[in-house]
Scaffold this motif. Structure first.
Motif, PDB file in Angstrom:
ATOM      1  N   LYS A   1       0.819  -1.226   0.000  1.00 27.74           N
ATOM      2  CA  LYS A   1       0.000   0.000   0.000  1.00 27.74           C
ATOM      3  C   LYS A   1       0.849   1.271   0.000  1.00 27.74           C
ATOM      4  CE  LYS A   1      -4.223  -1.573   2.184  1.00 27.74           C
ATOM      5  NZ  LYS A   1      -4.337  -2.217   3.496  1.00 27.74           N
ATOM      6  N   LEU A   2       1.992   1.214   0.668  1.00 26.76           N
ATOM      7  CA  LEU A   2       2.734   2.436   0.970  1.00 26.76           C
ATOM      8  C   LEU A   2       3.841   2.765  -0.040  1.00 26.76           C
ATOM      9  CD1 LEU A   2       3.002   4.555   3.266  1.00 26.76           C
ATOM     10  CD2 LEU A   2       4.636   3.020   4.363  1.00 26.76           C
ATOM     11  N   CYS A   3       4.452   1.728  -0.613  1.00 24.97           N
ATOM     12  CA  CYS A   3       5.686   1.971  -1.366  1.00 24.97           C
ATOM     13  C   CYS A   3       5.431   2.342  -2.820  1.00 24.97           C
ATOM     14  CB  CYS A   3       6.562   0.716  -1.332  1.00 24.97           C
ATOM     15  SG  CYS A   3       7.077   0.290   0.310  1.00 24.97           S
ATOM     16  N   ASP A   4       6.284   3.239  -3.327  1.00 30.54           N
ATOM     17  CA  ASP A   4       6.275   3.540  -4.756  1.00 30.54           C
ATOM     18  C   ASP A   4       7.068   2.467  -5.487  1.00 30.54           C
ATOM     19  OD1 ASP A   4       5.046   6.165  -4.389  1.00 30.54           O
ATOM     20  OD2 ASP A   4       6.933   6.663  -3.389  1.00 30.54           O
ATOM     21  N   LYS A   5       8.154   2.033  -4.842  1.00 32.23           N
ATOM     22  CA  LYS A   5       9.002   1.008  -5.456  1.00 32.23           C
ATOM     23  C   LYS A   5       9.376  -0.015  -4.395  1.00 32.23           C
ATOM     24  CE  LYS A   5      10.998   3.729  -9.169  1.00 32.23           C
ATOM     25  NZ  LYS A   5      12.192   4.450  -9.592  1.00 32.23           N
ATOM     26  N   ILE A   6       9.832  -1.156  -4.887  1.00 29.30           N
ATOM     27  CA  ILE A   6      10.148  -2.238  -3.946  1.00 29.30           C
ATOM     28  C   ILE A   6      11.362  -3.022  -4.463  1.00 29.30           C
ATOM     29  CG2 ILE A   6       8.641  -4.019  -5.001  1.00 29.30           C
ATOM     30  CD1 ILE A   6       8.164  -3.462  -1.452  1.00 29.30           C
ATOM     31  N   ALA A   7      12.197  -3.463  -3.528  1.00 26.83           N
ATOM     32  CA  ALA A   7      13.328  -4.315  -3.909  1.00 26.83           C
ATOM     33  C   ALA A   7      13.238  -5.594  -3.084  1.00 26.83           C
ATOM     34  CB  ALA A   7      14.647  -3.605  -3.613  1.00 26.83           C
ATOM     35  N   ILE A   8      13.474  -6.720  -3.751  1.00 27.32           N
ATOM     36  CA  ILE A   8      13.439  -8.006  -3.033  1.00 27.32           C
ATOM     37  C   ILE A   8      14.850  -8.587  -3.048  1.00 27.32           C
ATOM     38  CG2 ILE A   8      12.381 -10.302  -2.906  1.00 27.32           C
ATOM     39  CD1 ILE A   8       9.982  -9.211  -4.429  1.00 27.32           C
ATOM     40  N   ILE A   9      15.324  -8.956  -1.866  1.00 29.08           N
ATOM     41  CA  ILE A   9      16.680  -9.488  -1.725  1.00 29.08           C
ATOM     42  C   ILE A   9      16.585 -10.931  -1.226  1.00 29.08           C
ATOM     43  CG2 ILE A   9      16.900  -8.455   0.582  1.00 29.08           C
ATOM     44  CD1 ILE A   9      19.845  -8.072   0.156  1.00 29.08           C
ATOM     45  N   LYS A  10      17.450 -11.771  -1.786  1.00 30.38           N
ATOM     46  CA  LYS A  10      17.467 -13.181  -1.380  1.00 30.38           C
ATOM     47  C   LYS A  10      18.927 -13.618  -1.265  1.00 30.38           C
ATOM     48  CE  LYS A  10      15.749 -17.664  -2.908  1.00 30.38           C
ATOM     49  NZ  LYS A  10      15.007 -18.402  -3.931  1.00 30.38           N
ATOM     50  N   ASN A  11      19.293 -14.151  -0.129  1.00 28.56           N
ATOM     51  CA  ASN A  11      20.677 -14.564   0.119  1.00 28.56           C
ATOM     52  C   ASN A  11      21.692 -13.505  -0.324  1.00 28.56           C
ATOM     53  OD1 ASN A  11      19.689 -17.014   1.068  1.00 28.56           O
ATOM     54  ND2 ASN A  11      19.684 -17.911  -0.986  1.00 28.56           N
ATOM     55  N   GLY A  12      21.402 -12.252   0.007  1.00 24.97           N
ATOM     56  CA  GLY A  12      22.342 -11.167  -0.276  1.00 24.97           C
ATOM     57  C   GLY A  12      22.253 -10.598  -1.675  1.00 24.97           C
ATOM     58  N   LYS A  13      21.515 -11.270  -2.567  1.00 19.49           N
ATOM     59  CA  LYS A  13      21.440 -10.782  -3.957  1.00 19.49           C
ATOM     60  C   LYS A  13      20.084 -10.163  -4.239  1.00 19.49           C
ATOM     61  CE  LYS A  13      24.355 -14.280  -6.192  1.00 19.49           C
ATOM     62  NZ  LYS A  13      25.514 -13.548  -6.610  1.00 19.49           N
ATOM     63  N   LEU A  14      20.100  -9.103  -5.032  1.00 18.09           N
ATOM     64  CA  LEU A  14      18.849  -8.474  -5.434  1.00 18.09           C
ATOM     65  C   LEU A  14      18.181  -9.377  -6.468  1.00 18.09           C
ATOM     66  CD1 LEU A  14      17.440  -5.708  -4.989  1.00 18.09           C
ATOM     67  CD2 LEU A  14      18.409  -5.025  -7.177  1.00 18.09           C
ATOM     68  N   VAL A  15      16.923  -9.768  -6.219  1.00 15.67           N
ATOM     69  CA  VAL A  15      16.275 -10.641  -7.195  1.00 15.67           C
ATOM     70  C   VAL A  15      15.216  -9.898  -8.013  1.00 15.67           C
ATOM     71  CG1 VAL A  15      16.757 -12.898  -6.183  1.00 15.67           C
ATOM     72  CG2 VAL A  15      14.807 -11.612  -5.354  1.00 15.67           C
ATOM     73  N   LYS A  16      14.695  -8.811  -7.476  1.00 20.09           N
ATOM     74  CA  LYS A  16      13.718  -8.050  -8.235  1.00 20.09           C
ATOM     75  C   LYS A  16      13.650  -6.635  -7.662  1.00 20.09           C
ATOM     76  CE  LYS A  16       9.763  -9.490 -10.830  1.00 20.09           C
ATOM     77  NZ  LYS A  16       8.712 -10.440 -11.067  1.00 20.09           N
ATOM     78  N   ALA A  17      13.500  -5.641  -8.537  1.00 13.34           N
ATOM     79  CA  ALA A  17      13.339  -4.258  -8.057  1.00 13.34           C
ATOM     80  C   ALA A  17      12.612  -3.447  -9.113  1.00 13.34           C
ATOM     81  CB  ALA A  17      14.701  -3.637  -7.771  1.00 13.34           C
ATOM     82  N   GLY A  18      11.851  -2.476  -8.657  1.00 13.62           N
ATOM     83  CA  GLY A  18      11.159  -1.593  -9.597  1.00 13.62           C
ATOM     84  C   GLY A  18       9.907  -1.026  -8.970  1.00 13.62           C
ATOM     85  N   THR A  19       9.053  -0.455  -9.817  1.00  8.82           N
ATOM     86  CA  THR A  19       7.796   0.079  -9.295  1.00  8.82           C
ATOM     87  C   THR A  19       6.959  -1.100  -8.816  1.00  8.82           C
ATOM     88  OG1 THR A  19       6.670  -0.105 -11.407  1.00  8.82           O
ATOM     89  CG2 THR A  19       7.798   1.980 -10.976  1.00  8.82           C
ATOM     90  N   MET A  20       5.978  -0.797  -7.988  1.00  7.25           N
ATOM     91  CA  MET A  20       5.132  -1.867  -7.465  1.00  7.25           C
ATOM     92  C   MET A  20       4.510  -2.650  -8.624  1.00  7.25           C
ATOM     93  SD  MET A  20       4.453  -3.103  -4.611  1.00  7.25           S
ATOM     94  CE  MET A  20       4.751  -1.953  -3.337  1.00  7.25           C
ATOM     95  N   GLU A  21       4.112  -1.936  -9.663  1.00  2.00           N
ATOM     96  CA  GLU A  21       3.505  -2.597 -10.839  1.00  2.00           C
ATOM     97  C   GLU A  21       4.492  -3.521 -11.530  1.00  2.00           C
ATOM     98  OE1 GLU A  21       1.824  -0.130 -13.824  1.00  2.00           O
ATOM     99  OE2 GLU A  21      -0.125  -0.112 -12.828  1.00  2.00           O
ATOM    100  N   GLU A  22       5.717  -3.017 -11.706  1.00  3.37           N
ATOM    101  CA  GLU A  22       6.740  -3.828 -12.383  1.00  3.37           C
ATOM    102  C   GLU A  22       7.046  -5.088 -11.581  1.00  3.37           C
ATOM    103  OE1 GLU A  22       9.229  -0.177 -14.503  1.00  3.37           O
ATOM    104  OE2 GLU A  22       9.817  -0.895 -12.524  1.00  3.37           O
ATOM    105  N   VAL A  23       7.068  -4.962 -10.277  1.00  3.22           N
ATOM    106  CA  VAL A  23       7.461  -6.090  -9.438  1.00  3.22           C
ATOM    107  C   VAL A  23       6.338  -7.123  -9.308  1.00  3.22           C
ATOM    108  CG1 VAL A  23       8.053  -6.753  -7.056  1.00  3.22           C
ATOM    109  CG2 VAL A  23       9.229  -4.855  -8.147  1.00  3.22           C
ATOM    110  N   LYS A  24       5.104  -6.652  -9.169  1.00  2.00           N
ATOM    111  CA  LYS A  24       4.059  -7.638  -8.849  1.00  2.00           C
ATOM    112  C   LYS A  24       2.998  -7.831  -9.936  1.00  2.00           C
ATOM    113  CE  LYS A  24       0.723  -4.918  -6.245  1.00  2.00           C
ATOM    114  NZ  LYS A  24      -0.482  -5.384  -6.926  1.00  2.00           N
ATOM    115  N   GLY A  25       2.967  -6.896 -10.913  1.00  2.06           N
ATOM    116  CA  GLY A  25       1.946  -7.014 -11.964  1.00  2.06           C
ATOM    117  C   GLY A  25       0.564  -7.116 -11.361  1.00  2.06           C
ATOM    118  N   ASP A  26      -0.195  -8.134 -11.762  1.00  2.00           N
ATOM    119  CA  ASP A  26      -1.564  -8.279 -11.242  1.00  2.00           C
ATOM    120  C   ASP A  26      -1.620  -9.136  -9.980  1.00  2.00           C
ATOM    121  OD1 ASP A  26      -2.568  -6.795 -13.262  1.00  2.00           O
ATOM    122  OD2 ASP A  26      -2.907  -8.515 -14.594  1.00  2.00           O
ATOM    123  N   GLU A  27      -0.486  -9.699  -9.594  1.00  2.00           N
ATOM    124  CA  GLU A  27      -0.470 -10.593  -8.422  1.00  2.00           C
ATOM    125  C   GLU A  27      -0.377  -9.771  -7.131  1.00  2.00           C
ATOM    126  OE1 GLU A  27       1.924 -14.298  -8.649  1.00  2.00           O
ATOM    127  OE2 GLU A  27       2.777 -13.293 -10.390  1.00  2.00           O
TER     128      GLU A  27
END
Ligand code: ATP
Length: 234
Positions: A197-223
Motif C-alpha cells: 500500500k505504501l511503497c512507490d518502489k520495492i526491492a526483493i533481496i534473497k541470500n544477499g542478492k537483489l532478485v527483483k526491483a522496480g515500481t510496485m507494478e513492475e514487481v508484482k503485476g496483477d499478483e
C-alpha cells in the motif's frame, strides 16, 4: 538521492550482501523485503555508515559514505529496529542532545519537538527517563529524534514493529509527507500488505542478492506482493 552500486559486504568468508545495486530518487518511498537473514539490516547499516563494506559504492545526495561520511550523516537519518538510546537521559534531554549534534537552532527545535511530540503523543512523557519507556515509546523517541534534524533520506529497519495502529497510521502519513516534500525513504519490512500500500518502489533481496526491483507494478503485476515474494523464495 541514494545510489548503491555493486555493494558487497562480507562477514568473514560469508557474503551477507552480494553485488547489490539500487537507485532511490527524491520523492520515493522504497521498500526492502527479503527472508530472515537475507541481508537487509546489513545493507541499511552500510548505507548509514555503521558498517564498512568490501566492494562497491554508496552515494547519498551525491556524497560518498566512505569518503565523506559527515556530509552524508548530515543528510540522512537511520532508525534501527531496536533503538539503543541513552537510558539515563530523559526524553527531552535526548532530543536536545540530538538537536545539539545537528546544530538545530533553539526556536526551530522547540517547534519541531512540540510538533512531533504531540503527533506521536509523547510530549507528556518527555520529562521521564528513557529507562522507563516501553519499546514503542523508545521507537517513537527514535523517530522524533530522526525527524527533528530534517534529513533528506530516511533509512528505517522494520519501522512498524511495536507501533500501535494509531502511531503506525501517523508514521505512514509522515513518510508520505516527507517524500512529497522531496525527501526519500528506504525501509525494510516483513509486512507485505503495508509495503504494497505504501511503497512507490520495492526491492526483493534473497541470500544477499537483489532478485527483483522496480515500481510496485513492475514487481508484482496483477499478483499480490505476497504471491510474488513466495514464488521468489521457492
Ligand atoms: P532479518 O529479517 O532476520 O532481520 P536481515 O535480512 O536483516 O534479516 P542481516 O541481519 O543483514 O539479515 O543478516 C544477513 C546475513 O549476515 C545473515 O546470514 C546473518 O547471519 C549474517 N550476519 C549478520 N550480522 C552478522 C555479524 N555481526 N556477524 C556475522 N554474521 C552476521
Amino acid at each position: 538521492m541514494l545510489v548503491i552500486e555493486h555493494l558487497t559486504k562480507k562477514y568473514g568468508d560469508k557474503k551477507a550482501v552480494d553485488d547489490l545495486s539500487l537507485h532511490i530518487l527524491p520523492g520515493e518511498i522504497y521498500g526492502f523485503i527479503g527472508h530472515n537473514g537475507a541481508g537487509k539490516t546489513t545493507t541499511l547499516k552500510c548505507i548509514a555508515g555503521i558498517l564498512r563494506f568490501e566492494e562497491g559504492s554508496i552515494l547519498i545526495d551525491g556524497h560518498s559514505i566512505v569518503n565523506n561520511p559527515l556530509e552524508c550523516k548530515r543528510k540522512l537519518a537511520y532508525i534501527p529496529d531496536n533503538p539503543d538510546l541513552y537510558d539515563f537521559m530523559t526524553g527531552i534531554k535526548y532530543l536536545n542532545f540530538i538537536a545539539d549534534i545537528f546544530k538545530i537552532p533553539a526556536l526551530e527545535r522547540k517547534e519541531l519537538i512540540k510538533k512531533y511530540g504531540d503527533l506521536f503523543e509523547l510530549t507528556k512523557d518527555l520529562a521521564q527517563p528513557v529507562a522507563t519507556y516501553s519499546h514503542g515509546m523508545k521507537q517513537k523517541l527514535a523517530i522524533i529524534s530522526a525527524l527533528i534534524h530534517k534529513p533528506k533520506l530516511i533509512i528505517m529497519d522494520e519501522p512498524f514493529v511495536g507501533l500501535d495502529p494509531k502511531v503506525s497510521h501517523t508514521m505512514k502519513k509522515l513518510m508520505r509527507e516527507h517524500c512529497d516534500n522531496g525527501g526519500a525513504i528506504f525501509f525494510s519490512t516483513h509486512v507485505l500488505e503495508v509495503a504494497e500500500k505504501l511503497c512507490d518502489k520495492i526491492a526483493i533481496i534473497k541470500n544477499g542478492k537483489l532478485v527483483k526491483a522496480g515500481t510496485m507494478e513492475e514487481v508484482k503485476g496483477d499478483e499480490s506482493l505476497e504471491s510474488v515474494f513466495l514464488e521468489l523464495e521457492d
